[in-house]
Design a protein around this motif. Structure first.
Motif, PDB file in Angstrom:
ATOM      1  N   ILE A  90       1.014  -1.271   0.026  1.00  0.00           N
ATOM      2  CA  ILE A  90       0.066  -0.022   0.044  1.00  0.00           C
ATOM      3  C   ILE A  90       1.024   1.163  -0.026  1.00  0.00           C
ATOM      4  CG2 ILE A  90      -1.875   1.020   1.174  1.00  0.00           C
ATOM      5  CD1 ILE A  90      -2.573  -1.608   2.728  1.00  0.00           C
ATOM      6  N   PRO A  91       1.207   1.756  -1.152  1.00  0.00           N
ATOM      7  CA  PRO A  91       1.999   3.001  -1.254  1.00  0.00           C
ATOM      8  C   PRO A  91       1.034   4.224  -1.155  1.00  0.00           C
ATOM      9  CG  PRO A  91       1.916   2.186  -3.492  1.00  0.00           C
ATOM     10  CD  PRO A  91       1.069   1.214  -2.511  1.00  0.00           C
ATOM     11  N   PHE A  92       1.292   5.335  -0.432  1.00  0.00           N
ATOM     12  CA  PHE A  92       0.783   6.599  -0.567  1.00  0.00           C
ATOM     13  C   PHE A  92       1.487   7.568  -1.273  1.00  0.00           C
ATOM     14  CE2 PHE A  92       0.243  10.880   1.340  1.00  0.00           C
ATOM     15  CZ  PHE A  92      -1.010  10.820   1.086  1.00  0.00           C
ATOM     16  N   PHE A  93       1.192   8.215  -2.374  1.00  0.00           N
ATOM     17  CA  PHE A  93       2.097   8.880  -3.225  1.00  0.00           C
ATOM     18  C   PHE A  93       1.390  10.287  -3.032  1.00  0.00           C
ATOM     19  CE2 PHE A  93       1.223   5.026  -5.926  1.00  0.00           C
ATOM     20  CZ  PHE A  93       2.702   4.726  -6.051  1.00  0.00           C
ATOM     21  N   MET A  94       2.747  11.139  -2.262  1.00  0.00           N
ATOM     22  CA  MET A  94       2.421  12.433  -1.792  1.00  0.00           C
ATOM     23  C   MET A  94       2.404  13.393  -2.933  1.00  0.00           C
ATOM     24  SD  MET A  94       1.713  14.789   0.024  1.00  0.00           S
ATOM     25  CE  MET A  94       1.698  14.609   1.760  1.00  0.00           C
ATOM     26  N   HIS A  95       1.506  13.932  -3.556  1.00  0.00           N
ATOM     27  CA  HIS A  95       1.327  14.773  -4.542  1.00  0.00           C
ATOM     28  C   HIS A  95       0.972  16.378  -3.929  1.00  0.00           C
ATOM     29  CE1 HIS A  95       1.808  12.589  -8.413  1.00  0.00           C
ATOM     30  NE2 HIS A  95       1.232  11.658  -7.638  1.00  0.00           N
ATOM     31  N   PRO A  96       1.692  17.153  -4.481  1.00  0.00           N
ATOM     32  CA  PRO A  96       1.018  18.821  -4.329  1.00  0.00           C
ATOM     33  C   PRO A  96       0.027  18.754  -5.134  1.00  0.00           C
ATOM     34  CG  PRO A  96       3.013  18.696  -6.076  1.00  0.00           C
ATOM     35  CD  PRO A  96       2.643  17.154  -5.723  1.00  0.00           C
ATOM     36  N   VAL A  97      -0.566  20.190  -4.906  1.00  0.00           N
ATOM     37  CA  VAL A  97      -1.707  20.852  -5.667  1.00  0.00           C
ATOM     38  C   VAL A  97      -0.950  20.996  -7.144  1.00  0.00           C
ATOM     39  CG1 VAL A  97      -3.016  21.867  -4.093  1.00  0.00           C
ATOM     40  CG2 VAL A  97      -1.059  23.083  -4.981  1.00  0.00           C
ATOM     41  N   SER A  98      -1.813  20.835  -8.097  1.00  0.00           N
ATOM     42  CA  SER A  98      -1.310  20.706  -9.510  1.00  0.00           C
ATOM     43  C   SER A  98      -0.669  22.088 -10.043  1.00  0.00           C
ATOM     44  CB  SER A  98      -2.572  20.574 -10.626  1.00  0.00           C
ATOM     45  OG  SER A  98      -3.482  21.516 -10.656  1.00  0.00           O
ATOM     46  N   ASP A  99      -0.950  23.286  -9.340  1.00  0.00           N
ATOM     47  CA  ASP A  99      -0.421  24.600  -9.711  1.00  0.00           C
ATOM     48  C   ASP A  99       0.885  24.896  -9.183  1.00  0.00           C
ATOM     49  OD1 ASP A  99      -1.711  25.307  -7.583  1.00  0.00           O
ATOM     50  OD2 ASP A  99      -2.776  26.786  -8.316  1.00  0.00           O
ATOM     51  N   MET A 100       1.523  23.797  -8.303  1.00  0.00           N
ATOM     52  CA  MET A 100       2.498  23.961  -7.505  1.00  0.00           C
ATOM     53  C   MET A 100       3.856  24.099  -8.671  1.00  0.00           C
ATOM     54  SD  MET A 100       5.131  21.918  -4.990  1.00  0.00           S
ATOM     55  CE  MET A 100       6.558  22.206  -4.497  1.00  0.00           C
ATOM     56  N   PRO A 101       4.565  25.265  -8.672  1.00  0.00           N
ATOM     57  CA  PRO A 101       5.977  25.303  -9.625  1.00  0.00           C
ATOM     58  C   PRO A 101       6.869  24.145  -9.243  1.00  0.00           C
ATOM     59  CG  PRO A 101       5.720  27.382  -8.300  1.00  0.00           C
ATOM     60  CD  PRO A 101       4.604  26.534  -7.800  1.00  0.00           C
ATOM     61  N   LEU A 102       7.241  23.360  -9.925  1.00  0.00           N
ATOM     62  CA  LEU A 102       8.419  22.598  -9.933  1.00  0.00           C
ATOM     63  C   LEU A 102       9.742  23.119 -10.458  1.00  0.00           C
ATOM     64  CD1 LEU A 102       6.823  19.111 -10.761  1.00  0.00           C
ATOM     65  CD2 LEU A 102       7.196  20.067  -8.536  1.00  0.00           C
TER      66      LEU A 102
END
Length: 316
Positions: free
Chosen positions: A268-280
């Motif tokens: 069971i992985p949890f993939f920590m994503h930011p909000v889509s408008d976060m600049p990378l």
């Protein structure tokens, strides 16, 4: 490096500055050298872990026609069920030997994001499944928040730098079932060698052999956590943000020895994503003469979309 370092989150959240700094130094060094740590002191209880495993086993044991009702077309597998062999690693044609489920964000106080994200899918046949999934999602998200705070300090950023980007972020909890292997796989493995897309991944269920991590010498190392540990690794988004200072390490789940082919594996992985408008966009303090900027500017949402196409989950 030929083994995965172990760290304890209770050091970071203690009131003791020395213990806090010890955690920051240990996790920072591990993520610069191999990109993986085994983490004790997280927020999941034994009881919650037991409840979730029981519920996911019950769900994956349902007849295929019931599971298929929960496969939602047109959303790139972001919520609900994805059937066996659908996903493949970047650059491969063979589907991985797994089926999985996605729980997504439970948005609070943000109608825009509520409209942007697909709804979570409710399983009628296993009432505990959604309850245990939601609770686990929240506890892992809280654990991830503190890990990212430690990494912010390691990178010379303000401690809460990531908080605004991960609040209501596009994170995913993915219970995976690797079914028994019934015939010699031609070229497929349970999960082919890949890097994760996201900021960090928190993995439950890495107690048995199977998960392997590639070190900088190209050697494959078994990544086995203790019963009370999560395996946590750097994803491509965080690697990109830090100009590869923090390493997104290639990893895989290999097929078991032939005598264990008739066994299932669950993780069971949890993939920590930011909000889509976060600049990378690469952080200024990760660029110098010796480390020129490696990546073009992009947002988290644009990067995710590119990668879902590469994984075969979004068709173009």
């Amino acid at each position: 490096m030929n083994k995965i370092p172990s760290v304890d989150l209770t050091d970071f959240i203690s009131e003791d500055p020395k213990r806090k700094q010890k955690f920051i130094d240990e996790i920072g060094k591990a993520y610069e050298e191999i990109g993986f740590v085994a983490l004790k002191g997280h927020f999941l209880s034994e009881e919650l872990i037991k409840d979730l495993y029981q519920a996911i086993k019950e769900f994956f044991n349902q007849p295929q026609e019931i599971k298929d009702q929960y496969e939602i077309p047109g959303i790139g597998g972001q919520r609900g069920y994805t059937s066996f062999g659908k996903e493949h690693a970047k650059g491969r044609k063979e589907g991985d030997l797994k089926e999985f489920w996605h729980f997504g964000q439970y948005v609070e106080n943000n109608p825009r994001l509520e409209a942007e994200y697909p709804d979570n899918v409710i399983v009628k046949e296993v009432p505990e499944f959604n309850k245990a999934g939601k609770e686990t999602y929240k506890k892992l998200e809280k654990t991830a928040k503190y890990v990212l705070r430690a990494l912010a300090l390691h990178l010379g950023l303000e401690e809460n730098y990531f908080d605004k980007f991960i609040t209501n972020g596009n994170s995913i909890l993915r219970p995976i079932h690797y079914p028994p292997i019934k015939e010699e796989p031609k070229a497929a493995v349970r999960a082919a060698a890949h890097g994760d897309i996201n900021l960090i991944t928190l993995l439950m269920g890495a107690q048995g052999k199977g998960l392997q991590v590639q070190n900088h010498e190209g050697q494959w190392i078994d990544a086995i956590a203790q019963e009370d540990e999560l395996m946590i690794n750097v994803g491509d988004m965080l690697s990109r943000l830090t100009n590869n200072k923090l390493k997104s390490t290639i990893h895989q789940v290999v097929n078991p020895p032939r005598e264990l082919w008739n066994t299932s594996r669950y993780s069971i992985p949890f993939f920590m994503h930011p909000v889509s408008d976060m600049p990378l966009n690469v952080l200024d303090n990760c660029v110098d003469q010796e480390h020129p900027k490696l990546y073009e500017d992009i947002t988290a949402g644009e990067f995710l979309h590119q990668r879902l196409i590469e994984l075969g989950l979004i068709k173009v």
